[in-house]
Design a protein around this motif. Sequence first.
Motif, PDB file in Angstrom:
ATOM      1  N   THR A   7      -6.602  -7.592 -24.130  1.00  0.00           N
ATOM      2  CA  THR A   7      -6.677  -8.762 -24.865  1.00  0.00           C
ATOM      3  C   THR A   7      -5.317  -9.507 -24.645  1.00  0.00           C
ATOM      4  N   ALA A   8      -4.166  -9.095 -24.891  1.00  0.00           N
ATOM      5  CA  ALA A   8      -2.938  -9.560 -24.818  1.00  0.00           C
ATOM      6  C   ALA A   8      -2.805 -10.048 -23.399  1.00  0.00           C
ATOM      7  N   ALA A   9      -3.198  -9.415 -22.371  1.00  0.00           N
ATOM      8  CA  ALA A   9      -3.103 -10.058 -20.978  1.00  0.00           C
ATOM      9  C   ALA A   9      -4.087 -11.199 -21.001  1.00  0.00           C
ATOM     10  N   SER A  10      -5.245 -10.964 -21.410  1.00  0.00           N
ATOM     11  CA  SER A  10      -6.312 -12.286 -21.346  1.00  0.00           C
ATOM     12  C   SER A  10      -5.730 -13.200 -22.046  1.00  0.00           C
ATOM     13  N   ARG A  11      -4.995 -13.387 -23.273  1.00  0.00           N
ATOM     14  CA  ARG A  11      -4.728 -14.347 -23.771  1.00  0.00           C
ATOM     15  C   ARG A  11      -3.295 -15.087 -23.268  1.00  0.00           C
ATOM     16  N   SER A  12      -2.508 -14.340 -22.501  1.00  0.00           N
ATOM     17  CA  SER A  12      -1.432 -14.673 -21.818  1.00  0.00           C
ATOM     18  C   SER A  12      -1.877 -15.709 -20.439  1.00  0.00           C
ATOM     19  N   ALA A  13      -2.840 -14.839 -19.883  1.00  0.00           N
ATOM     20  CA  ALA A  13      -3.539 -15.550 -18.708  1.00  0.00           C
ATOM     21  C   ALA A  13      -4.242 -17.025 -19.038  1.00  0.00           C
ATOM     22  N   GLU A  14      -4.752 -16.902 -20.342  1.00  0.00           N
ATOM     23  CA  GLU A  14      -5.534 -18.111 -20.744  1.00  0.00           C
ATOM     24  C   GLU A  14      -4.603 -19.261 -21.296  1.00  0.00           C
ATOM     25  N   ARG A  15      -3.509 -18.973 -21.886  1.00  0.00           N
ATOM     26  CA  ARG A  15      -2.394 -19.879 -22.091  1.00  0.00           C
ATOM     27  C   ARG A  15      -1.854 -20.533 -20.885  1.00  0.00           C
ATOM     28  N   SER A  16      -1.475 -19.573 -19.804  1.00  0.00           N
ATOM     29  CA  SER A  16      -0.872 -20.229 -18.710  1.00  0.00           C
ATOM     30  C   SER A  16      -1.953 -21.138 -17.943  1.00  0.00           C
ATOM     31  N   THR A  17      -3.028 -20.892 -17.972  1.00  0.00           N
ATOM     32  CA  THR A  17      -3.867 -21.959 -17.303  1.00  0.00           C
ATOM     33  C   THR A  17      -4.206 -22.976 -17.972  1.00  0.00           C
ATOM     34  N   LYS A  18      -4.086 -22.994 -19.392  1.00  0.00           N
ATOM     35  CA  LYS A  18      -4.226 -24.077 -20.298  1.00  0.00           C
ATOM     36  C   LYS A  18      -2.887 -25.207 -20.343  1.00  0.00           C
ATOM     37  N   ASP A  19      -1.781 -24.191 -20.263  1.00  0.00           N
ATOM     38  CA  ASP A  19      -0.574 -24.943 -20.563  1.00  0.00           C
ATOM     39  C   ASP A  19       0.493 -24.121 -19.868  1.00  0.00           C
ATOM     40  N   PRO A  20       0.920 -25.012 -18.687  1.00  0.00           N
ATOM     41  CA  PRO A  20       1.924 -24.342 -17.705  1.00  0.00           C
ATOM     42  C   PRO A  20       3.154 -24.581 -18.132  1.00  0.00           C
ATOM     43  N   LEU A  21       3.519 -25.036 -19.351  1.00  0.00           N
ATOM     44  CA  LEU A  21       4.787 -24.983 -20.112  1.00  0.00           C
ATOM     45  C   LEU A  21       5.168 -24.202 -21.229  1.00  0.00           C
ATOM     46  N   SER A  22       3.970 -23.241 -21.238  1.00  0.00           N
ATOM     47  CA  SER A  22       4.205 -22.267 -22.441  1.00  0.00           C
ATOM     48  C   SER A  22       3.688 -20.842 -21.858  1.00  0.00           C
ATOM     49  N   SER A  23       4.501 -19.791 -22.441  1.00  0.00           N
ATOM     50  CA  SER A  23       4.346 -18.730 -21.961  1.00  0.00           C
ATOM     51  C   SER A  23       4.819 -17.620 -23.156  1.00  0.00           C
ATOM     52  N   ASP A  24       4.613 -16.349 -22.883  1.00  0.00           N
ATOM     53  CA  ASP A  24       5.190 -15.444 -23.887  1.00  0.00           C
ATOM     54  C   ASP A  24       6.671 -15.493 -24.108  1.00  0.00           C
ATOM     55  N   ALA A  25       7.282 -15.862 -23.183  1.00  0.00           N
ATOM     56  CA  ALA A  25       8.667 -16.004 -22.851  1.00  0.00           C
ATOM     57  C   ALA A  25       9.222 -17.192 -23.829  1.00  0.00           C
ATOM     58  N   GLY A  26       8.409 -18.253 -24.017  1.00  0.00           N
ATOM     59  CA  GLY A  26       8.712 -19.377 -24.466  1.00  0.00           C
ATOM     60  C   GLY A  26       8.061 -20.438 -24.088  1.00  0.00           C
ATOM     61  N   ARG A  27       8.478 -21.776 -24.506  1.00  0.00           N
ATOM     62  CA  ARG A  27       8.197 -22.982 -24.138  1.00  0.00           C
ATOM     63  C   ARG A  27       9.121 -23.831 -23.473  1.00  0.00           C
ATOM     64  N   ILE A  28       8.811 -24.675 -22.425  1.00  0.00           N
ATOM     65  CA  ILE A  28       9.438 -25.659 -21.711  1.00  0.00           C
ATOM     66  C   ILE A  28       9.204 -26.970 -21.977  1.00  0.00           C
ATOM     67  N   SER A  29      10.076 -27.826 -22.505  1.00  0.00           N
ATOM     68  CA  SER A  29      10.236 -29.104 -22.797  1.00  0.00           C
ATOM     69  C   SER A  29      10.706 -30.037 -21.617  1.00  0.00           C
ATOM     70  N   VAL A  30      10.063 -31.103 -21.388  1.00  0.00           N
ATOM     71  CA  VAL A  30      10.481 -31.996 -20.340  1.00  0.00           C
ATOM     72  C   VAL A  30      10.874 -33.451 -21.080  1.00  0.00           C
ATOM     73  N   SER A  31      11.874 -34.023 -20.872  1.00  0.00           N
ATOM     74  CA  SER A  31      12.460 -35.205 -21.443  1.00  0.00           C
ATOM     75  C   SER A  31      11.756 -36.414 -20.923  1.00  0.00           C
ATOM     76  N   GLN A  32      11.670 -37.443 -21.648  1.00  0.00           N
ATOM     77  CA  GLN A  32      11.247 -38.758 -21.258  1.00  0.00           C
ATOM     78  C   GLN A  32      12.058 -39.138 -20.022  1.00  0.00           C
ATOM     79  N   SER A  33      13.386 -38.935 -19.930  1.00  0.00           N
ATOM     80  CA  SER A  33      14.111 -39.556 -19.000  1.00  0.00           C
ATOM     81  C   SER A  33      14.078 -38.630 -17.763  1.00  0.00           C
ATOM     82  N   VAL A  34      13.663 -37.395 -17.938  1.00  0.00           N
ATOM     83  CA  VAL A  34      13.327 -36.457 -16.586  1.00  0.00           C
ATOM     84  C   VAL A  34      12.210 -37.290 -15.883  1.00  0.00           C
TER      85      VAL A  34
END
Length: 149
Positions: A7-34
């Motif tokens: 179940t945990a592996a399934s949730r992690s895989a689902e999260r990574s396909t829906k949002d490539p900027l979020s994982s079990d390790a944390g969240r990646i944010s990209v600024s407007q200037s970038v």
Amino acid sequence: MSTSEQTAASRSAERSTKDPLSSDAGRISVSQSVVSKIAGVACREISGVHNMGTSGGRAVGAIRERIPGSSGPSVAQGVGVEVGETQAAIDLDIVVEYGISIAELGRSIQRNVKQTVERMTGLEVTEVNINVDDVYLPDEGQETPPRVS
């Protein structure tokens, strides 16, 4: 593998396909200037774009270019972005070279900017709007300046 591990592996895989900027390790944010810089460079890569920015922005960039030690106009000149958690919308102000099909140029810019921003940031680009502010007409007696810097 136990049921809870599956179940945990399934949730992690689902999260990574829906949002490539979020994982079990944390969240990646990209600024407007970038996103602005990436979009500006991607737009300038397309042949037919002579310059970027509104007339006022280009004037300020020309002044900045003459200041010793200055890096010249910003690569983000003529770029406006809105960045959310997973999506971005991009607005570009451009000057086209005379004789270029504006419709074809616009589609090429949209495609390149969208692909480049999505590939580099993981954000979904919902729209790339282009505003053609001017057409560059080379004067006969004048040396043609570089296409874009």
